[in-house]
Design a protein around this motif. Sequence first.
Motif, mmCIF file in Angstrom:
data_model
loop_
_atom_site.group_PDB
_atom_site.id
_atom_site.type_symbol
_atom_site.label_atom_id
_atom_site.label_comp_id
_atom_site.label_asym_id
_atom_site.label_seq_id
_atom_site.Cartn_x
_atom_site.Cartn_y
_atom_site.Cartn_z
ATOM 1 N N PRO A 241 0.826 -1.225 0.000
ATOM 2 C CA PRO A 241 0.000 0.000 0.000
ATOM 3 C C PRO A 241 0.853 1.265 0.000
ATOM 4 O O PRO A 241 1.846 1.352 0.714
ATOM 5 N N ILE A 242 0.499 2.207 -0.798
ATOM 6 C CA ILE A 242 1.097 3.545 -0.904
ATOM 7 C C ILE A 242 2.573 3.475 -1.301
ATOM 8 O O ILE A 242 2.977 4.001 -2.341
ATOM 9 N N LEU A 243 3.404 2.843 -0.451
ATOM 10 C CA LEU A 243 4.830 2.754 -0.747
ATOM 11 C C LEU A 243 5.079 2.033 -2.068
ATOM 12 O O LEU A 243 6.011 2.354 -2.802
ATOM 13 N N ILE A 245 3.376 2.198 -4.783
ATOM 14 C CA ILE A 245 3.222 3.123 -5.906
ATOM 15 C C ILE A 245 4.493 3.951 -6.082
ATOM 16 O O ILE A 245 4.979 4.153 -7.203
ATOM 17 N N VAL A 246 5.044 4.425 -4.958
ATOM 18 C CA VAL A 246 6.283 5.207 -5.016
ATOM 19 C C VAL A 246 7.413 4.361 -5.585
ATOM 20 O O VAL A 246 8.174 4.805 -6.462
ATOM 21 N N LEU A 247 7.541 3.132 -5.076
ATOM 22 C CA LEU A 247 8.605 2.236 -5.545
ATOM 23 C C LEU A 247 8.443 1.919 -7.037
ATOM 24 O O LEU A 247 9.431 1.792 -7.768
ATOM 25 N N PHE A 248 7.199 1.806 -7.482
ATOM 26 C CA PHE A 248 6.953 1.512 -8.897
ATOM 27 C C PHE A 248 7.498 2.626 -9.793
ATOM 28 O O PHE A 248 8.225 2.371 -10.750
ATOM 29 N N TYR A 249 7.165 3.878 -9.471
ATOM 30 C CA TYR A 249 7.599 4.998 -10.319
ATOM 31 C C TYR A 249 9.110 5.235 -10.218
ATOM 32 O O TYR A 249 9.775 5.526 -11.225
ATOM 33 N N VAL A 250 9.665 5.091 -9.023
ATOM 34 C CA VAL A 250 11.109 5.251 -8.861
ATOM 35 C C VAL A 250 11.854 4.138 -9.590
ATOM 36 O O VAL A 250 12.860 4.381 -10.283
ATOM 37 N N GLY A 251 11.365 2.911 -9.428
ATOM 38 C CA GLY A 251 12.008 1.776 -10.092
ATOM 39 C C GLY A 251 11.969 1.877 -11.599
ATOM 40 O O GLY A 251 12.946 1.574 -12.292
ATOM 41 N N ARG A 252 10.835 2.342 -12.124
ATOM 42 C CA ARG A 252 10.716 2.490 -13.580
ATOM 43 C C ARG A 252 11.674 3.559 -14.089
ATOM 44 O O ARG A 252 12.330 3.368 -15.121
ATOM 45 N N TRP A 253 11.771 4.665 -13.396
ATOM 46 C CA TRP A 253 12.721 5.727 -13.772
ATOM 47 C C TRP A 253 14.157 5.206 -13.754
ATOM 48 O O TRP A 253 14.899 5.405 -14.718
ATOM 49 N N LEU A 254 14.537 4.515 -12.685
ATOM 50 C CA LEU A 254 15.908 4.018 -12.582
ATOM 51 C C LEU A 254 16.205 2.957 -13.642
ATOM 52 O O LEU A 254 17.321 2.882 -14.151
#
Length: 382
Positions: A241-243, A245-254
């Motif tokens: 939950p919540i985290l 979503i953040v990990l998804f966008y950060v991981g995709r960028w990296l």
Amino acid sequence: MQNTKHALVLTGTVSAGHAAETVWPALASYFRMEPDKVSTQLVPRAPVTLKESDDLAKLQGLQEGLRSIGADSEIHELDARGSLFAVIGGKPRGPVPHTYVESKVGAGDWSGNVEVAKVGENEWGPFSRFGAPAAAAAPPPMAPPPPPAPRAAAMPPSFSPPASNPAQTAVLPPAMPAADPYSSPYAAPDAPLVRSGDMLEAGMPLPPGEAIHAGFWRRFAAYTLDNLILIIPAFVINLIPILGIVLFYVGRWLYFALMESGPNQATLGKQAFGLKVTDDYGQPVSFARATGRYFGGAVSNIILYIGYMMAGFTERKQALHDLMASTCVVFNTVEPGQEHELERPPMPWYGWVLNVGIIGLSVIGIIIWSIAMASLVSNYGR
């Protein structure tokens, strides 16, 4: 009236107050060349023509840049007599304009009997055969004239064609045969190539060309494959939950930024299709530039993916985020200063499978959505 063509000649010496240890790496950076190629391939052939142009102001600008980093150069007119190789210090140097050799002989720096060979011809002989006055005291027979005293830099022992010259032919100076003229240390870069490809000039922007830049459909397939690769980890991460979503966008960028700025210059999807990301000059991109390129894609999303579609009709197949970040998506065989193929490689079969599959699913989705909306409207009207 056609402008007179001139040549910018690198003399191989450095200006007073400068050191070769800093000048040659700076020259490599200035022309966007690999430092070891400058020190082991370009400088040992000096004096050597760096650039030919009928735009004298452009050459003078380049010369001023060389002067600022401490690399000596001269500009000479290219006339109908062409260019020459010259044996200096027992080694062939050049090619340089005929007028350059003429000026060195006239100033007494070189003997009038210096051995030269015209580019494209198979005969060595003294420069005086072209009507130049011989030096008052010619060097002893069979002994080459001693090299001029180095000003700051010692010439490396081996040399080969500079990588920064435009597409040109390998012509062997006479009496110096080699099994492969393109790997010969005496190969002359001064006429059209007769091989299968063209050469990209180092330090110059990548030109348009279907065999250089990847087209829309190949890039679309590579992007689709990247998304398929990211589906499973994205699904797992989004369970948090919540985290998540953040990990998804950060991981995709990296994933995109690190891989496109890494050794392969490409994501797994791009690697599968033989592609890589470069700057406008064909050089690798930094993590910061790759990051800017990634987030530039958000603009394309906002404008209904039109930015992505631009890769199908821009001159160098650049999408909007490529134009924003000054990047290109090219085939992984493209390297500045090296030959590239003249024909675009065919799309792999799995590329068409991915493209047809995605388009088919999109059409089916649109049909289902349209039916659902029609049904909703119909029920609402009852």
